[in-house]
Write an enzyme that holds these catalytic residues in place. Sequence first.
Site, PDB file in Angstrom:
ATOM      1  N   ASP A 157       0.836  -1.179   0.015  1.00  0.00           N
ATOM      2  CA  ASP A 157       0.584  -0.012  -0.079  1.00  0.00           C
ATOM      3  C   ASP A 157       0.997   1.100  -0.069  1.00  0.00           C
ATOM      4  O   ASP A 157       2.269   1.677   0.674  1.00  0.00           O
ATOM      5  CB  ASP A 157      -0.781   0.444   1.708  1.00  0.00           C
ATOM      6  CG  ASP A 157      -1.590   1.590   1.739  1.00  0.00           C
ATOM      7  OD1 ASP A 157      -2.914   1.017   0.604  1.00  0.00           O
ATOM      8  OD2 ASP A 157      -1.564   1.822   2.100  1.00  0.00           O
ATOM      9  N   GLU A 171       1.016  -0.810  -5.162  1.00  0.00           N
ATOM     10  CA  GLU A 171       0.365   0.672  -5.491  1.00  0.00           C
ATOM     11  C   GLU A 171       0.995   2.134  -5.356  1.00  0.00           C
ATOM     12  O   GLU A 171       0.663   2.348  -4.064  1.00  0.00           O
ATOM     13  CB  GLU A 171      -0.709   0.830  -4.823  1.00  0.00           C
ATOM     14  CG  GLU A 171      -1.809   1.292  -4.865  1.00  0.00           C
ATOM     15  CD  GLU A 171      -2.684   2.404  -4.006  1.00  0.00           C
ATOM     16  OE1 GLU A 171      -3.374   2.707  -4.072  1.00  0.00           O
ATOM     17  OE2 GLU A 171      -2.160   2.280  -2.392  1.00  0.00           O
TER      18      GLU A 171
END
Length: 801
Positions: free
Chosen positions: A470, A523
């Site tokens: 993330d 990401e």
Amino acid sequence: MTPRPSSSGSDPQKTTGKNTAGKKTAKAAKKAGAKKVPAKKAGAKEVPAKRVPAKKPAAKQPVGKGRVREEVAVSTALDAGDRERLLAGTHHDPHAVLGAHRVPGGVAFRAFRPYALAVTVICGELRVALHDDGDGFFSGLVPLNEVPVHRLLVAYEGTEHEAEDPYRFLPTLGELDLHLIGEGRHEQLWRALGAHPTTHDGVAGTRFAVWAPNARGVRVAGGFNFWDGTGHPMRSLGSTGVWELFLPGVGAGEPYKFEITRPDGSRTFRADPLARRTEVPPATSSVVHASDYTWGDAEWLARRADAPAHEAPMSVYEVHLPSWRPGLTYRELAEQLPSYVADLGFTHVELMPVAEHPFGGSWGYQVTGFYAPTARLGDPDDFRYLVDRLHRAGIGVLMDWVPAHFPRDDWALAEFDGRPLYEHSDPLRAAHPDWGTLEFDFGRREVRNFLVANAVYWCEEFHIDGLRVDAVASMLYLDYSREPGRWTPNEHGGRENLDAVAFLQEMNATVYRRVPGVVTVAEESTAWDGVTRATHHKGPSGFGGLGFGLKWNMGWMHDSLEYMSREPVHRGYHHGELTFSMVYAYSENYVLPISHDEVVHGKKSLVSKMPGDWWQQRANERAYLGYMWAHPGKQLLFMGQEFAQGAEWSEAHGPDWWLLDPEYGASADHRGVRDLVRDLNTVYRATPALWERDTHPSGFAWVVGDAADDDVLAFLRLDADGTPLLAVSNFAPVVRSDYRLGVPDEVPAWHEVLNTDAARYGGGDVGNPDPVKPEAQGWHGRPASIRLTLPPLATVWLRPA
């Protein structure tokens, strides 16, 4: 060790650890002059311990078998400095003064047992009552040649408790562990630090170890000592900053925390950063854990590395575990989730949240227990069972991993030992400007080790097949979301966070080396060069690649959703929003994500983003999914979008499963979209042209990309042998009959294998039911062409007949 309580008393912030009843009892006993010594057992030899003043010659005493030794005895009582440090929780080496030690005149025994009335040493048949030195300290001198194996019999008001002496044991961590920790290279750090039930020198217990280099002292508190760690100080193991203690009799299931004395003398109770199990939030204690799970996924693991992820089919179903079907535990999910995902044909699930987090509304993106699966749904072995069942169903498991930042909770990582430790020492570097959290200090080797080992941990201990990392962009840039003057350039004057780059490279290289067949997914929302390039290959920027296997294609996601949200009459003016992705499609190994972030916070669900009435909205979604599955890259779809849920997702109640209930009048509309997703996955997995050359330009060819006036896109996907699949999307709400497209002349006929307008999906059933034969008329720069009927707001796929 104090008597085991009847309940855990699991919140040391509420149960302050001050056993006032015990203190009153002890004081009353002292005032009355009472000293309770247990009665000796039959045949046992009870000897009062010597209480000898320092530097006073000792009388001759028999030693061993008739031997006599003359030595100058020493005082067995602790000096004032050691007493003060032990009472204050600032002693760095309690094992040096507590336990049993050879001294002139014999063996000195010392015990620190707050609230005890008496302590007796048991050595085989020998029982020695120690002298009460006050404040919970007991000592005595026994005329023995060698330090014996011994136990302690501790008397409290109304009870006696026999236990091993924790301070008679050697350290449980070896020199290699400490060396690797000091170097920041312990790739299985969780095996060294944390709480581990074990047998040490033949005694069952739990070894505790924690990294706290700034602490003046560390003690263990838990249910086993009424959350008062006074009598259980840990020892510092040299310059590594590691503190260690083996506690006999403590086993799996015990809650605990570390009581840390900060540099300023204040104290704080902290959860274990490497705890492998936690209490159920909002409780915050760590829990001693030992896994006894037996895996059954050997076949899956054996073939997991047969093909690299970017050359294999990957269709991912993203799941928020607590709300997929609210109320289900890990084991209950294991009975439902694998069959549902397998029925729809997805190859993988991506799970969020997994690591423990205090606030459910963060969806797991503010982690406090990096080594513990969230206890909301069960214990760690329950989570292993879920992964195992998914593997046995042929489904890979990715998990969201959050190494960018952590919350400021005062019982977790923030200023863990009284000073910035896991976070950067520079407040401007530490504070995350968007989320009110703290960023990790990626330049500190122990912190980098903590995170690299954590990535390995999930893959090795839980058989996770991939990590979706993330917020990579927030790690890579020093000026991320920061105004001018609020950040400091790197040593070269640039905005790149060189420490974070080195960390990500090390993490990826380590995971791929240790766990064949896994994939890491970034990401990353910028155009950083080389996210999926190998770490040893430098790019134009001069940096080596970050080493990820795949990267989320955020540009494709934003552009394509922006296009689809427009009324069809306006789409022709924005045709480039669909075609631009092919300009950079092979710059990285991409995943096409329609994730949870796109269906919350006012962004609307996927079907609700679409213009028009209900029929047109569903038709648009079906056409979009057909285009998405044909586009180069892997696919990811968030739960609920597979059946056109109209409402935004909420972690409070999860998907609207009632939309699929046959009793609901419009259920067929939602079931039709779900049937399409199932067929998309089925055809996709059976068609190598759609995935074999995802990352190579030879796997794609435009047929027509500039038909903006028609709102039509057509392209070929090709497998390694050149076998094509033709994908055609008509994003206009009109039927286009006899639409001519150029095609290769070596294909004798084309057969429609998927049509998003089929009646079974809820469409108008316009299409090409019969094989379509090419005509010898060149078109779109190709020697042959076919004429198709293009349904409105639909995508069709054709393969060689």
